[in-house]
Design an enzyme around this catalytic site. Structure first.
Site: not given
Ligand code: GLC
Length: 418
Positions: A163, A390
């Site tokens: 992103d 993550e």
């Protein structure tokens, strides 16, 4: 080892909802994500083939009639996420986002088929998914490369899967942010702002989204009107490999796919033409602003996963990868640590991501098995030491972002079975 294997399986099972699996069990991502689901399906395939197939069937339930598979499917209209279905206002059978993500699903299907035996009814369902994947990949050629260059464009940073990578800083700097933009981020309710994208990034993300929604996500229009249009090396490498893997499965199973078959050489040659001999690198290209994006991102090395037929380039890229973050204890950082854009803990601007390591590992297996195995054992050690997060700092290994992260657990299961 087996304790952790059980833990990895439990993460997937605990994150599983009705047929699909959330990226994590906290409130950060309360929906089904496209490439997360593909990794997750591979993880399930080692202990529950039914769940693996259902995961992908659920993903394709959200496929649009033009062929696109959205990057998010909102099976439940959870409003704790922003931007949720109310903001996107699209989707056909299932409310969804109006953009896509790296189409790694055919590569995952190939890995599953290579690894496991399936019954004839399971095979039938898998081949049904293969046909849908074919429509999905054709969609990219049709709508994301309308000028027939061989490379497909992403029209929103979220499509890359990385992103807020510094790769997008320049193209985003050219965006005219919508006036009086109003929205409330929800990611900062569950994550610290030190690790998340900045406000200016979000303003751009939402400006683009609003622009696409105003055009009713018409794929014929978006390529020309989007204020962001990048031919990303990482994305095109995953895409090229997806096409090759699709053709492999289709040919074996008598599924017609001549169009994709023909396009592969063009895409491969075009990608190779982006090789920069001077500094031995591949760089993405900002199509809209006609500018090369010279950012040392780990995704530039995904070219190794694409299996291009050029030994010389592959070898020099491998040499460059060996130097990429040789001074850090943990690898691979998403951005080269000595680069001015590197940030140790901010999302895609520095941390180590398990899926990136996994992509490089797969890409190196036949080209440099020694390096591949080094990456594999190092990545497994990181998860042994720090659990299934993550992302992680490349300096200290400290985990950040969500815990119980599904794709880390799923790829762990693949790595220990490889
Ligand atoms: C973030 C990541 C993206 C991922 C999603 C769900 O948006 O950048 O790659 O698919 O979270 O995990």
């Amino acid at each position: 080892m087996s304790l952790l294997k059980r833990e990895a399986e439990n993460i997937l099972l605990n994150n599983r909802r009705e047929g699909y699996t959330l990226p994590t069990n906290n409130k950060l991502y309360p929906a089904q994500w496209n490439w997360d689901s593909a990794y997750i399906a591979l993880g399930y395939s080692y202990f529950n083939k039914e769940y693996a197939i259902v995961e992908l069937e659920k993903l394709f339930e959200g496929q649009w009639s033009d062929g696109m598979v959205p990057h998010i499917l909102f099976h439940h209209k959870d409003e704790n996420y922003f931007p949720n279905h109310n903001t996107w206002q699209c989707g056909e059978k299932i409310p969804s986002s109006g953009i896509t993500q790296p189409p790694i699903v055919s590569s995952i299907l190939k890995l599953m088929l290579d690894k496991h035996e399936f019954s004839s009814s399971e095979m039938e369902r898998i081949l049904n998914l293969v046909k849908k994947t074919k429509n999905y990949l054709e969609w990219f050629y049709k709508y994301r490369d309308p000028n027939d260059t061989g490379l497909v464009s992403i029209l929103h940073p979220w499509e890359s899967g990385t992103d807020n990578s510094p790769l997008w800083d320049f193209p985003l700097s050219k965006i005219l942010i919508e006036e009086n933009l109003e929205y409330k981020r929800r990611d900062l309710d569950v994550s610290s702002s030190d690790v998340r994208p900045l406000k200016r990034d979000y303003d751009c993300y939402i400006t683009l989204l609003n622009q696409f929604r105003n055009e009713k996500y018409n794929p014929e229009k978006l390529y020309d009107i989007s204020m962001f249009n990048v031919a990303d090396i990482g994305f095109n490498s995953l895409f090229l490999k997806a096409c090759k893997d699709l053709v492999y499965i289709a040919t074996k199973n008598n599924i017609e796919c001549t169009f994709i078959q023909k396009k592969i050489t063009q895409t491969e040659n075009k990608l190779i033409s982006l090789y920069n001999k001077g500094d031995n690198s591949f760089y993405s290209y900002d199509v809209l602003n006609k500018q090369t994006l010279e950012i040392p991102s780990i995704t530039n090395y995904f070219i190794l996963f694409a299996d291009i037929q050029n030994k010389e380039i592959n070898n020099s890229i491998i040499q460059s990868l060996k130097m990429y973050n040789s001074n850090e204890k943990y690898f691979f950082s998403s951005i080269k640590p000595d680069n001015k854009y590197f940030e140790e803990i901010r999302y895609w601007r520095g941390p180590v991501w398990i899926n990136c390591n996994w992509i490089l590992y797969k890409g190196l297996l036949e080209k440099d098995p020694e390096l591949a195995n080094k990456i594999k054992s190092h990545t497994l050690d990181l998860m042994h030491e720090k659990d299934f997060h993550e992302y992680y700092s490349c300096k200290s290994g400290t985990p950040y972002g969500a815990n119980n992260f599904s794709w880390s657990a799923a790829l762990y299961l693949d790595l220990i079975n490889d």
